[in-house]
Design a protein around this motif. Structure first.
Motif, PDB file in Angstrom:
ATOM      1  N   VAL A  25      71.946  60.120  61.374  1.00 32.16           N
ATOM      2  CA  VAL A  25      71.059  59.691  60.556  1.00 32.16           C
ATOM      3  C   VAL A  25      69.956  58.786  61.166  1.00 32.16           C
ATOM      4  CG1 VAL A  25      70.455  58.379  58.550  1.00 32.16           C
ATOM      5  CG2 VAL A  25      72.421  59.790  58.498  1.00 32.16           C
ATOM      6  N   ALA A  26      70.354  57.977  61.975  1.00 30.68           N
ATOM      7  CA  ALA A  26      69.241  57.359  62.880  1.00 30.68           C
ATOM      8  C   ALA A  26      68.330  58.107  63.619  1.00 30.68           C
ATOM      9  CB  ALA A  26      70.001  56.317  63.630  1.00 30.68           C
ATOM     10  N   VAL A  27      69.058  58.887  64.492  1.00 35.38           N
ATOM     11  CA  VAL A  27      68.195  60.193  65.225  1.00 35.38           C
ATOM     12  C   VAL A  27      67.326  60.950  64.155  1.00 35.38           C
ATOM     13  CG1 VAL A  27      68.307  61.841  66.998  1.00 35.38           C
ATOM     14  CG2 VAL A  27      69.685  60.040  67.317  1.00 35.38           C
ATOM     15  N   ASP A  28      67.968  61.263  63.417  1.00 28.92           N
ATOM     16  CA  ASP A  28      67.132  62.230  62.451  1.00 28.92           C
ATOM     17  C   ASP A  28      65.948  61.737  61.859  1.00 28.92           C
ATOM     18  OD1 ASP A  28      68.694  64.306  63.254  1.00 28.92           O
ATOM     19  OD2 ASP A  28      69.982  64.316  61.739  1.00 28.92           O
ATOM     20  N   GLY A  34      68.227  50.813  63.822  1.00 33.09           N
ATOM     21  CA  GLY A  34      69.471  51.265  63.593  1.00 33.09           C
ATOM     22  C   GLY A  34      70.271  51.818  64.730  1.00 33.09           C
ATOM     23  N   TYR A  35      69.487  52.754  65.523  1.00 34.24           N
ATOM     24  CA  TYR A  35      70.325  53.499  66.619  1.00 34.24           C
ATOM     25  C   TYR A  35      70.837  52.323  67.500  1.00 34.24           C
ATOM     26  CZ  TYR A  35      70.614  56.304  70.788  1.00 34.24           C
ATOM     27  OH  TYR A  35      71.054  57.004  71.801  1.00 34.24           O
ATOM     28  N   ARG A  36      70.141  51.476  67.912  1.00 36.32           N
ATOM     29  CA  ARG A  36      70.121  50.132  69.042  1.00 36.32           C
ATOM     30  C   ARG A  36      71.437  49.524  68.454  1.00 36.32           C
ATOM     31  NH1 ARG A  36      64.661  50.571  69.126  1.00 36.32           N
ATOM     32  NH2 ARG A  36      63.668  50.765  71.404  1.00 36.32           N
ATOM     33  N   ALA A  37      71.389  49.188  67.037  1.00 33.58           N
ATOM     34  CA  ALA A  37      72.462  48.487  66.320  1.00 33.58           C
ATOM     35  C   ALA A  37      73.927  49.013  66.241  1.00 33.58           C
ATOM     36  CB  ALA A  37      71.995  48.257  64.869  1.00 33.58           C
ATOM     37  N   LEU A  38      73.921  50.300  66.559  1.00 29.10           N
ATOM     38  CA  LEU A  38      75.152  51.054  66.637  1.00 29.10           C
ATOM     39  C   LEU A  38      75.987  50.915  67.811  1.00 29.10           C
ATOM     40  CD1 LEU A  38      74.073  54.419  64.994  1.00 29.10           C
ATOM     41  CD2 LEU A  38      75.454  52.776  64.049  1.00 29.10           C
ATOM     42  N   ALA A  56      70.974  52.476  79.735  1.00 25.55           N
ATOM     43  CA  ALA A  56      71.138  51.617  78.424  1.00 25.55           C
ATOM     44  C   ALA A  56      70.827  52.146  76.945  1.00 25.55           C
ATOM     45  CB  ALA A  56      70.677  50.189  78.861  1.00 25.55           C
ATOM     46  N   ALA A  57      71.666  51.800  76.046  1.00 21.72           N
ATOM     47  CA  ALA A  57      71.121  52.203  74.717  1.00 21.72           C
ATOM     48  C   ALA A  57      69.692  51.908  74.138  1.00 21.72           C
ATOM     49  CB  ALA A  57      72.079  51.920  73.640  1.00 21.72           C
ATOM     50  N   ALA A  58      69.291  50.938  74.624  1.00 25.53           N
ATOM     51  CA  ALA A  58      68.013  50.371  74.262  1.00 25.53           C
ATOM     52  C   ALA A  58      66.888  51.175  74.833  1.00 25.53           C
ATOM     53  CB  ALA A  58      67.792  48.941  74.686  1.00 25.53           C
ATOM     54  N   GLU A  59      67.131  51.585  76.288  1.00 20.85           N
ATOM     55  CA  GLU A  59      66.246  52.323  77.218  1.00 20.85           C
ATOM     56  C   GLU A  59      66.283  53.703  76.463  1.00 20.85           C
ATOM     57  OE1 GLU A  59      66.547  54.415  81.320  1.00 20.85           O
ATOM     58  OE2 GLU A  59      67.150  52.243  81.293  1.00 20.85           O
ATOM     59  N   VAL A  60      67.478  54.539  76.219  1.00 30.75           N
ATOM     60  CA  VAL A  60      67.440  55.615  75.791  1.00 30.75           C
ATOM     61  C   VAL A  60      66.794  55.659  74.485  1.00 30.75           C
ATOM     62  CG1 VAL A  60      69.139  57.382  74.787  1.00 30.75           C
ATOM     63  CG2 VAL A  60      69.506  56.135  77.144  1.00 30.75           C
ATOM     64  N   ALA A  61      66.764  54.805  73.606  1.00 27.37           N
ATOM     65  CA  ALA A  61      66.212  54.594  72.342  1.00 27.37           C
ATOM     66  C   ALA A  61      64.792  54.723  72.539  1.00 27.37           C
ATOM     67  CB  ALA A  61      66.531  53.340  71.652  1.00 27.37           C
ATOM     68  N   PRO A  72      59.116  66.705  64.550  1.00 29.78           N
ATOM     69  CA  PRO A  72      58.975  65.936  63.231  1.00 29.78           C
ATOM     70  C   PRO A  72      60.064  66.563  62.309  1.00 29.78           C
ATOM     71  CG  PRO A  72      57.135  67.597  63.461  1.00 29.78           C
ATOM     72  CD  PRO A  72      58.037  67.749  64.600  1.00 29.78           C
ATOM     73  N   VAL A  73      60.798  67.657  62.307  1.00 25.43           N
ATOM     74  CA  VAL A  73      61.734  67.896  61.593  1.00 25.43           C
ATOM     75  C   VAL A  73      63.168  68.104  62.406  1.00 25.43           C
ATOM     76  CG1 VAL A  73      62.668  69.441  59.840  1.00 25.43           C
ATOM     77  CG2 VAL A  73      60.243  68.922  59.858  1.00 25.43           C
ATOM     78  N   ARG A  74      64.310  67.311  62.188  1.00 27.11           N
ATOM     79  CA  ARG A  74      65.336  67.604  62.789  1.00 27.11           C
ATOM     80  C   ARG A  74      66.759  67.048  62.078  1.00 27.11           C
ATOM     81  NH1 ARG A  74      62.290  63.918  65.132  1.00 27.11           N
ATOM     82  NH2 ARG A  74      62.954  61.545  64.973  1.00 27.11           N
ATOM     83  N   GLN A  75      67.709  67.718  62.088  1.00 28.67           N
ATOM     84  CA  GLN A  75      68.866  67.390  61.506  1.00 28.67           C
ATOM     85  C   GLN A  75      70.259  67.668  62.209  1.00 28.67           C
ATOM     86  OE1 GLN A  75      69.678  70.519  58.229  1.00 28.67           O
ATOM     87  NE2 GLN A  75      70.603  68.922  57.204  1.00 28.67           N
TER      88      GLN A  75
END
Length: 153
Positions: A25-28, A34-38, A56-61, A72-75
């Motif tokens: 859900v965070a990526v979509d 939210g992604y970083r917080a996971l 590192a997750a923050a860098e990848v985010a 713009p649309v992803r699932q």
């Protein structure tokens, strides 16, 4: 195994499933906070298996925030989750590994569709704040984009 241990294992599995769903859900939804917080503070993500980066997750985010603007649309559809919780002699431990298949349909701004599929490998650890990702690795197995096929004809 006691009934209490069985219940704890079920609760862990539900919590782990919630983290995996939260990831999709965070990526979509482009929820990069939210992604970083996971992730744990030292958490890492590896998208090299689908043409991306590892770090590192923050860098990848930050990289995802830029890259996903193309779509713009992803699932994400994450299925066939195989959860293995660390076993400490019949009691659940504080680590878990999850393998899960994915299908990821996306749409470019041009209206063209891009679909890929493969398998995620998630590594999780129990923290004071609940289960968190320590690693995510993408293993893309296939992709389809009609506009790319037409360009090579």
């Amino acid at each position: 195994m006691t009934q209490r241990v069985n219940l704890a294992t079920v609760m862990d599995r539900l919590a782990i499933d919630d983290v995996i769903t939260g990831y999709a859900v965070a990526v979509d939804d482009s929820d990069w906070t939210g992604y970083r917080a996971l992730f744990t503070p030292d958490g890492r993500a590896d998208y090299r298996g689908s043409g991306g980066i590892e770090g590192a997750a923050a860098e990848v985010a930050d990289w995802l925030a830029e890259t996903m603007q193309l779509f713009p649309v992803r699932q994400h559809l994450i299925v066939n989750r195989r959860v293995r919780i660390q076993d400490l002699g019949g009691y659940p431990g504080d680590g878990a590994d999850v393998q899960a298949d994915y299908v990821n349909p996306m749409r470019l701004e041009s209206g063209d569709d891009f679909v890929s599929g493969g398998r995620y490998a998630f590594g999780l650890v129990r923290t004071d704040g609940g289960w968190r990702l320590r690693s995510v690795t993408v293993h893309e197995k296939w992709r389809h984009a009609a506009f790319l096929a037409a360009a090579t004809d």
